[in-house]
Design a protein around this motif. Structure first.
Motif, PDB file in Angstrom:
ATOM      1  N   GLU A 272      11.151  -7.857   4.061  1.00  0.00           N
ATOM      2  CA  GLU A 272      11.004  -6.416   4.299  1.00  0.00           C
ATOM      3  C   GLU A 272       9.564  -6.084   4.682  1.00  0.00           C
ATOM      4  O   GLU A 272       9.306  -5.290   5.584  1.00  0.00           O
ATOM      5  CB  GLU A 272      11.424  -5.625   3.057  1.00  0.00           C
ATOM      6  CG  GLU A 272      12.924  -5.581   2.835  1.00  0.00           C
ATOM      7  CD  GLU A 272      13.663  -4.832   3.944  1.00  0.00           C
ATOM      8  OE1 GLU A 272      13.268  -3.708   4.264  1.00  0.00           O
ATOM      9  OE2 GLU A 272      14.632  -5.391   4.488  1.00  0.00           O
ATOM     10  N   LYS A 275       8.797  -7.257   8.111  1.00  0.00           N
ATOM     11  CA  LYS A 275       9.353  -6.285   9.065  1.00  0.00           C
ATOM     12  C   LYS A 275       8.394  -5.102   9.212  1.00  0.00           C
ATOM     13  O   LYS A 275       8.137  -4.614  10.312  1.00  0.00           O
ATOM     14  CB  LYS A 275      10.718  -5.810   8.524  1.00  0.00           C
ATOM     15  CG  LYS A 275      11.360  -4.684   9.310  1.00  0.00           C
ATOM     16  CD  LYS A 275      12.660  -4.217   8.659  1.00  0.00           C
ATOM     17  CE  LYS A 275      12.415  -3.253   7.516  1.00  0.00           C
ATOM     18  NZ  LYS A 275      13.662  -2.745   6.896  1.00  0.00           N
ATOM     19  N   GLU A 276       7.842  -4.673   8.080  1.00  0.00           N
ATOM     20  CA  GLU A 276       6.953  -3.507   8.105  1.00  0.00           C
ATOM     21  C   GLU A 276       5.667  -3.791   8.877  1.00  0.00           C
ATOM     22  O   GLU A 276       5.181  -2.940   9.615  1.00  0.00           O
ATOM     23  CB  GLU A 276       6.634  -3.071   6.665  1.00  0.00           C
ATOM     24  CG  GLU A 276       7.848  -2.460   5.985  1.00  0.00           C
ATOM     25  CD  GLU A 276       7.685  -2.306   4.478  1.00  0.00           C
ATOM     26  OE1 GLU A 276       6.540  -2.371   3.993  1.00  0.00           O
ATOM     27  OE2 GLU A 276       8.701  -2.129   3.790  1.00  0.00           O
ATOM     28  N   LEU A 279       6.363  -3.744  12.444  1.00  0.00           N
ATOM     29  CA  LEU A 279       6.516  -2.348  12.877  1.00  0.00           C
ATOM     30  C   LEU A 279       5.144  -1.694  13.071  1.00  0.00           C
ATOM     31  O   LEU A 279       4.914  -0.980  14.052  1.00  0.00           O
ATOM     32  CB  LEU A 279       7.339  -1.574  11.839  1.00  0.00           C
ATOM     33  CG  LEU A 279       7.558  -0.095  12.124  1.00  0.00           C
ATOM     34  CD1 LEU A 279       8.356   0.107  13.415  1.00  0.00           C
ATOM     35  CD2 LEU A 279       8.284   0.587  10.958  1.00  0.00           C
ATOM     36  N   VAL A 388      10.669  -2.468  -5.347  1.00  0.00           N
ATOM     37  CA  VAL A 388      11.688  -1.484  -5.707  1.00  0.00           C
ATOM     38  C   VAL A 388      12.997  -1.886  -5.014  1.00  0.00           C
ATOM     39  O   VAL A 388      12.979  -2.481  -3.943  1.00  0.00           O
ATOM     40  CB  VAL A 388      11.247  -0.052  -5.288  1.00  0.00           C
ATOM     41  CG1 VAL A 388      11.258   0.125  -3.777  1.00  0.00           C
ATOM     42  CG2 VAL A 388      12.107   1.007  -5.950  1.00  0.00           C
ATOM     43  N   GLN A 389      14.097  -1.569  -5.679  1.00  0.00           N
ATOM     44  CA  GLN A 389      15.413  -1.809  -5.068  1.00  0.00           C
ATOM     45  C   GLN A 389      16.366  -0.732  -5.564  1.00  0.00           C
ATOM     46  O   GLN A 389      16.712  -0.708  -6.744  1.00  0.00           O
ATOM     47  CB  GLN A 389      15.938  -3.194  -5.437  1.00  0.00           C
ATOM     48  CG  GLN A 389      17.274  -3.498  -4.782  1.00  0.00           C
ATOM     49  CD  GLN A 389      17.641  -4.964  -4.852  1.00  0.00           C
ATOM     50  OE1 GLN A 389      17.058  -5.719  -5.638  1.00  0.00           O
ATOM     51  NE2 GLN A 389      18.602  -5.372  -4.054  1.00  0.00           N
ATOM     52  N   SER A 393      19.380   0.180  -1.050  1.00  0.00           N
ATOM     53  CA  SER A 393      18.395  -0.596  -0.275  1.00  0.00           C
ATOM     54  C   SER A 393      18.274  -2.009  -0.814  1.00  0.00           C
ATOM     55  O   SER A 393      18.476  -2.248  -2.002  1.00  0.00           O
ATOM     56  CB  SER A 393      17.025   0.080  -0.345  1.00  0.00           C
ATOM     57  OG  SER A 393      16.395  -0.202  -1.581  1.00  0.00           O
ATOM     58  N   PRO A 394      17.915  -2.947   0.063  1.00  0.00           N
ATOM     59  CA  PRO A 394      17.564  -4.282  -0.442  1.00  0.00           C
ATOM     60  C   PRO A 394      16.218  -4.196  -1.141  1.00  0.00           C
ATOM     61  O   PRO A 394      15.575  -3.139  -1.138  1.00  0.00           O
ATOM     62  CB  PRO A 394      17.462  -5.114   0.833  1.00  0.00           C
ATOM     63  CG  PRO A 394      17.108  -4.135   1.903  1.00  0.00           C
ATOM     64  CD  PRO A 394      17.749  -2.838   1.501  1.00  0.00           C
ATOM     65  N   THR A 396      12.637  -3.977  -1.697  1.00  0.00           N
ATOM     66  CA  THR A 396      11.533  -3.610  -0.825  1.00  0.00           C
ATOM     67  C   THR A 396      10.370  -3.163  -1.711  1.00  0.00           C
ATOM     68  O   THR A 396      10.236  -3.653  -2.834  1.00  0.00           O
ATOM     69  CB  THR A 396      11.994  -2.557   0.219  1.00  0.00           C
ATOM     70  OG1 THR A 396      10.902  -2.224   1.052  1.00  0.00           O
ATOM     71  CG2 THR A 396      12.547  -1.300  -0.417  1.00  0.00           C
ATOM     72  N   SER A 397       9.529  -2.270  -1.236  1.00  0.00           N
ATOM     73  CA  SER A 397       8.342  -1.944  -2.027  1.00  0.00           C
ATOM     74  C   SER A 397       8.067  -0.451  -1.996  1.00  0.00           C
ATOM     75  O   SER A 397       8.610   0.281  -1.156  1.00  0.00           O
ATOM     76  CB  SER A 397       7.141  -2.679  -1.450  1.00  0.00           C
ATOM     77  OG  SER A 397       6.924  -2.242  -0.122  1.00  0.00           O
TER      78      SER A 397
END
Lengths: 613, 301
Positions: A272, A275-276, A279, A388-389, A393-394, A396-397
């Motif tokens: 995740e 990905k960020e 992005l 966090v999840q 959501s999967p 993530t943070s």
């Protein structure tokens, strides 16, 4: 036999000179032990006897010197007088003497630097090598031997009758040039046995400071040269080659190199966050970059995860991203591999959990335009995050703190000797520091590898700083991070290791440093007092200073911090300043100045607290 | 796999840089491609309403964009001929919508490839979700959300997905009251008044280009400060928090900051003209005013 005492190139065979190295290379190749050995530019035929001892080898010498050729003939060797020229002429002559015999090996010893058209000779060797599947051993003197380079620095260029700067040399070589022209015509290196000489025939005069081993200048330069590569002490390159398909490297130079190479380490555990960061790179104002995602120790499952993140991104950014797998080593290893592969003029480290603003690349580019060659520095803020999840959501943070401006805008060379103030993502390094100066991330340490590299690089490059805020360094409050993965003891050991390493080397500081050091020493000698005369402060002046320190804003503001951290040390008492002895006042003032909270609140103070800062 | 579900993406433009919008479209295309391939949406349209005095796009440029991207989305562009503001602009764009879902975005946001899929996720299993909001990067919104359910007080419409039925149920944004700010807070709270949930979706990320000052603080313009101050007063009134309103008004009136004084005066004029909105949430179940914020915050910016 003609007396040849005056012949300049009458060199004897010795196992540790170029001739011995050539024989050793041929011997180790295990090629057919029967056939001709063609010694092009044979001179006095220093290897002629040794070659014939290798097996059923017949030696043939070719040289422009009639005198040298006659000498060989007189000693029972086959030798021919020929002045090397164009490829076609060379081949025509050589075939006329070889006839239908088989060539087992070829040597071209210290000849290329003397001939007018060295590439014609290389082409000739390629043709023969191909036809007879014969290895070619070539030796050339190294123009970039430390002795030559260090003398050139002092405007010394001492030609001699023979040796590295033989006055008859019409071509000069370094390793790259030799290998490039060989590849260009299809000779590929298969072995090497260079002649190493700590002190070459150019090691004179001894008094020259760049050569004199005891001088600091010599030691600094030798240290730099050692990092630059292994060829500084090579007297002659002795390499063996076989012929193949020509590769013209000169035409392969990538002229569309990006400004910035971004090195992103990932272990595939944070898809995740990866990905960020991709992005965020998609949002860059300046897109003149490449991204090297360094997949470290990825198993197949993790590799597929990382590949998916990259492949999912829009085409234009995907075309800028390369996944490079690195197995083994520690956190430094993927950095070294990434820097090695980087094509950009500058290189920056952006880990898979960092975040950047749209101006991250453009600020670096702007800084480079004003100060090309320096390390470029913008500002990063620290923000605390935790995993966090939610139901939808999967994993993530999420951010859990505001922006903490823990890292200064200006690069401070002296403070950086003490501790790291620069997360890697706020810096861009000139590629040359790695590729030309051989600086590497130290693979002996698994933490603070960036600090070690930054400090060493900064002394060579200098640093150009911008105040612009360009990035967020995520600080994991919970979950996996380098903080959580390594024990405190490891951090401390590595800290000592890096400090000790830096301490063992010469350091180059930029202008302005002398005054900073002087001020630091001044503050130690004077226990923090500013004074206009040479006379030490009086007892009452010290009491006044202690009073003002204890009532200053910055000291008051950080009171809870002090209480918590015991920054003055557990044994320190805060005395009643109006009854304290002079020694007690001295101790108090020194402890306050040395405390972390005083240093952290420097910006709150005016000059009136008497310390020169 | 459900088929036939459609998405209407809309964005209000005002003097934006065409190049940045185009970059945003490219990221949307990738996200749309993924969402369509995954069967999340069958048809996606992108609708721009431009309040700039000079149109940002020509008809030819829109035709070219459609030629380029028709495989994934249909792009529609309307020049409003006046600056309608965010709330009215979005209402106007939504009025022509017949899709199942509306996605409201800022014109310069960039989507991750899976953002549309992620935003739709809460709607798949929970019919009471009224809004799903994306997480903005690199500056994450500090508002509180439940780390298990994702429930939050309100959603920023920098990027938020809403079922069209819900949008219509609450009559869209309150354009008569809000021009630039808090239209999304008010909208979210009215959605919650109708018993729908607002869900924050932390894995659905968008890049929203914001910068920090050299000191690491949030940068706001005077215009932003003014509209935000004006909206603050109207929010307190509309959501029946007269105590909060009184406090803010007093603070503004005693301030020496121009935009605060101007906002306080504008509020009084509106009140005198009888143009204040209808008050809601008299029992204070929805509206949250905590430390000068709308709802609880995890940290301050």
């Amino acid at each position: 036999m003609k007396n040849s005492d005056n012949y300049v190139y009458k060199f004897e065979y010795a196992h540790d000179n170029v001739y011995g190295h050539v024989i050793s290379l041929i011997q180790n190749m295990n090629f057919p032990e029967a056939g001709l050995h063609l010694d092009i530019g044979c001179g006095w035929g220093a290897i002629s006897n040794k070659v014939q001892e290798l097996g059923e080898i017949k030696y043939i010498g070719i040289d422009a010197s009639e005198e040298a050729v006659n000498h060989l003939i007189e000693t029972g060797k086959e030798a021919h007088c020929y002045k090397l020229g164009k490829f076609e002429e060379n081949i025509k002559f050589l075939e006329s003497i070889i006839l239908d015999r088989k060539i087992a090996s070829i040597s071209i010893i210290d000849i290329l630097e003397h001939v007018l058209e060295p590439e014609e000779l290389i082409k000739t060797a390629v043709e023969l090598s191909k036809k007879h599947s014969a290895p070619v051993v070539i030796s050339v003197p190294n123009f970039t031997h430390d002795d030559v380079v260090l003398k050139l620095l002092c405007n010394r260029f001492d030609e001699t009758d023979s040796g590295l700067l033989d006055k008859t040399h019409i071509n000069i070589f370094n390793e790259e040039k030799l290998l490039t022209i060989c590849k260009k015509h299809g000779l590929y290196q298969i072995g090497e046995n260079d002649v190493i000489m700590e002190k070459s025939d150019q090691h004179f005069p001894n008094e020259l400071l760049t050569l004199a081993g005891g001088s600091s200048l010599s030691q600094v330069l030798q240290g730099l040269r050692r990092n630059m590569g292994r060829t500084g002490k090579v007297n002659q390159f002795v390499r063996s080659f076989l012929a193949g398909h020509p590769t013209d490297n000169t035409k392969n130079v990538n002229e569309n190199r990006p400004f910035l190479s971004i090195i992103t380490r990932t272990t595939g555990n944070r898809p995740e966050e990866l990905k960020e960061i991709i992005l965020c790179l998609t949002g860059q104002e300046c897109t003149d970059f490449e991204v090297l995602v360094m997949g470290h120790n990825l198993n197949l499952e993790k590799q597929l995860i990382v590949e998916k993140v990259i492949n999912d991104s829009p085409e234009w950014i995907r075309n800028k991203v390369k996944l490079i797998r690195v197995n083994g080593g520690n956190r430094s290893t993927p950095l070294n591999v990434g820097f090695e592969k980087a094509q950009g003029y500058y290189i920056s480290i952006l880990d898979d959990d960092d975040l950047v603003f749209s101006n991250w690349v453009s600020e670096f580019k702007e800084l480079s335009q004003a100060s090309y060659g320096k390390i470029l520095k913008s500002v990063t803020v620290r923000q605390e995050y935790e995993p966090v999840q939610t139901t939808y959501s999967p994993k993530t943070s999420r951010a859990v703190s505001s922006f903490l401006k823990d890292y200064p805008s200006e690069y401070d060379f002296l403070t950086m000797l003490h501790h790291n103030q620069c997360p890697g993502l706020c810096l861009a390094f000139p590629r040359s520091i790695y590729h030309d100066f051989g600086l590497r991330f130290d693979e002996n340490i698994n933490t603070i590898e960036d600090w070690d590299f930054i400090v060493r690089a900064s002394f060579l490059c200098g640093v150009e700083s911008s105040n612009a805020m360009t990035s967020i360094y995520r600080w994991w409050k919970k979950g996996e991070s380098s903080q959580s993965l390594h024990k405190q003891e490891e951090w401390q050991e590595n800290y000592k290791y890096v400090q000790s390493k830096v301490n063992s080397q010469y350091i180059l500081l930029p202008p302005g440093s002398a005054k900073k050091i002087s001020d630091l020493i001044d503050s130690v000698y004077n226990r923090g007092y500013t004074h206009s005369s040479e006379s030490p402060p009086t007892y009452s002046q010290k009491r006044e200073v202690a009073h003002r320190l204890l009532t200053s804003n910055s000291w008051s503001i950080t009171k809870p911090l002090r209480a918590l951290k015991h920054l003055l040390g557990g044994d320190t008492n805060i005395p009643n300043i109006f009854t304290a002895s002079e020694d007690q006042l001295n101790e108090l003032i020194t402890n306050i100045y040395n405390s972390r909270s005083w240093r952290l609140t420097k910006f709150l103070r005016r000059d009136t607290y008497s310390r020169r800062e | 796999m459900q088929t036939g579900r459609s998405l209407h993406i809309q964005s209000v433009l005002y003097n934006n840089d065409q190049e940045r919008i185009t970059k945003s479209i490219k990221s949307l295309i990738r996200a749309a491609d993924f969402a369509i391939n995954k069967g999340v949406f069958f048809r996606i349209s992108l609708n721009y309403g431009d309040g700039s005095s000079n149109p940002i796009f020509t008809d030819q440029e829109i035709i070219k964009l459609n030629d380029q991207y028709r495989e994934y989305i249909d792009i529609h562009y309307t020049h409003f001929n006046s600056n309608l503001g965010s709330a009215r602009g979005h209402n106007q764009l939504a009025s022509s919508c017949s899709s199942d879902y509306i996605l409201i975005i800022n014109p310069d946001i960039l989507m991750a490839p899976d953002t549309l899929i992620g935003l739709f996720e809460p709607f798949k299993t929970n019919s009471k979700v009224g809004i799903a909001e994306a997480r903005q990067l690199p500056i994450e919104h500090p508002k509180f959300y439940n780390i298990k359910t994702g429930e939050t007080s309100w959603a920023s419409t920098a990027c938020a997905m809403i079922p069209r039925e819900v949008f219509e149920l609450v009559n869209g944004f309150d354009a008569d009251t809000f021009f630039l700010y808090c239209d999304d807070v008010d909208f979210s709270w009215r959605v919650r008044l109708k018993n729908y949930q607002v869900i924050y979706q932390p894995s659905a990320v968008v890049f929203h280009d914001k910068t920090l000052s050299n000191e690491g603080s949030w940068i706001t313009s005077d215009a932003e400060n003014y509209y935000s101050a004006e909206a603050g007063l109207l929010m307190a009134y509309k959501w029946s928090r007269m105590d909060v309103l009184e406090g803010i008004l007093k603070y503004f009136e005693n301030s020496n900051i121009d935009y605060y004084i101007k906002a306080a005066n504008a509020f009084k004029i509106r009140k005198n003209d009888g143009k204040l909105p209808e008050q809601l949430d008299g029992d204070h179940k929805i509206g949250e005013f905590v430390n000068n914020n709308y709802g609880k915050m995890r940290f301050s910016l």
